[in-house]
Scaffold this motif. Sequence first.
Motif, mmCIF file in Angstrom:
data_model
loop_
_atom_site.group_PDB
_atom_site.id
_atom_site.type_symbol
_atom_site.label_atom_id
_atom_site.label_comp_id
_atom_site.label_asym_id
_atom_site.label_seq_id
_atom_site.Cartn_x
_atom_site.Cartn_y
_atom_site.Cartn_z
ATOM 1 N N LEU A 139 0.797 -1.298 -0.164
ATOM 2 C CA LEU A 139 -0.429 0.017 0.416
ATOM 3 C C LEU A 139 1.233 1.213 -0.135
ATOM 4 N N ALA A 140 1.919 0.999 -0.050
ATOM 5 C CA ALA A 140 2.616 2.020 0.116
ATOM 6 C C ALA A 140 3.220 2.319 -1.562
ATOM 7 N N ALA A 147 -3.349 1.976 -9.744
ATOM 8 C CA ALA A 147 -3.900 0.850 -10.517
ATOM 9 C C ALA A 147 -5.416 1.074 -10.773
ATOM 10 N N ALA A 148 -6.279 1.276 -11.419
ATOM 11 C CA ALA A 148 -8.002 1.645 -10.518
ATOM 12 C C ALA A 148 -8.414 -0.083 -11.418
ATOM 13 N N THR A 152 -5.340 -2.919 -3.945
ATOM 14 C CA THR A 152 -4.438 -1.980 -3.778
ATOM 15 C C THR A 152 -4.981 -0.977 -3.664
ATOM 16 N N TYR A 153 -5.922 -0.169 -4.942
ATOM 17 C CA TYR A 153 -6.355 1.056 -5.542
ATOM 18 C C TYR A 153 -8.011 1.213 -4.724
ATOM 19 N N ALA A 154 -8.277 -0.445 -4.276
ATOM 20 C CA ALA A 154 -9.856 -0.328 -3.226
ATOM 21 C C ALA A 154 -9.331 -0.044 -1.945
ATOM 22 N N TYR A 155 -8.521 -0.402 -1.843
ATOM 23 C CA TYR A 155 -8.383 0.253 -0.112
ATOM 24 C C TYR A 155 -8.556 1.806 0.150
#
Length: 235
Positions: A139-140, A147-148, A152-155
């Motif tokens: 997540l860093a 990146a949709a 990771t994008y959804a977090y």
Amino acid sequence: MTTTLITGANKGLGHETARRLIAAGHTVYIGSRDAERGRQAAERLGARMVRLDVTDDASVAAAAKAIEADGGLDVLVNNAGVEARAEGNVVIGAAEVTADIMREVFETNVFGVVRVTHAFLPLLRRSAAPVVVNVSSGLASLTRVTAAGTPTYAYPGVAYPASKTAVNMITVQFAKAFPQMRINAVEPGYTATDLNGNTGIQTVEQGAEIIVRMAQVGPAGPTGGYFDAEGTLPW
């Protein structure tokens, strides 16, 4: 003999990393803010225990003094970390995050890394093969978070990813300042630990893999990098 300190090592990824490094021949110090839990973990693993609260200057200084008196340090694993979650294990998102929440997370995840690293630098600089591993997160990565369509994008959280992005920058700058050391950031993956209410999809054995690998990197190994078990990650 390689001597290693792991912060936040009485449970989770730190505990598993300690177990694996002991098996590899390291003398390992379990850094724990709770002395009794640290003592129990050290007894289970055959490690040494040092009380260490990464948010407290006096605690960190005392730990450095104790380890120096025992002979010094070769490897530092900055593992202790927190995440901002509300009641019901809900990640605190942009609408709810406050400066106080950010400050609390940064105190452990960012300032704690600097506090501990600074305190142990004199010991590490005396080592023939000093290594620092900063436990970061996928997540860093600004590349990944933007990146949709990806997890990771959804977090939705703000404090935790921001703190780990700061850890990545700290890693790069320290690596440039101390080229004789191997200083890297690692992404263990989404691992089931108390940090995330055990919602992760990996075991601690899987998550610890890259931490253990980078804790054993030699003088010719990489420095100033950002890695997961598969290789280099994008910043």
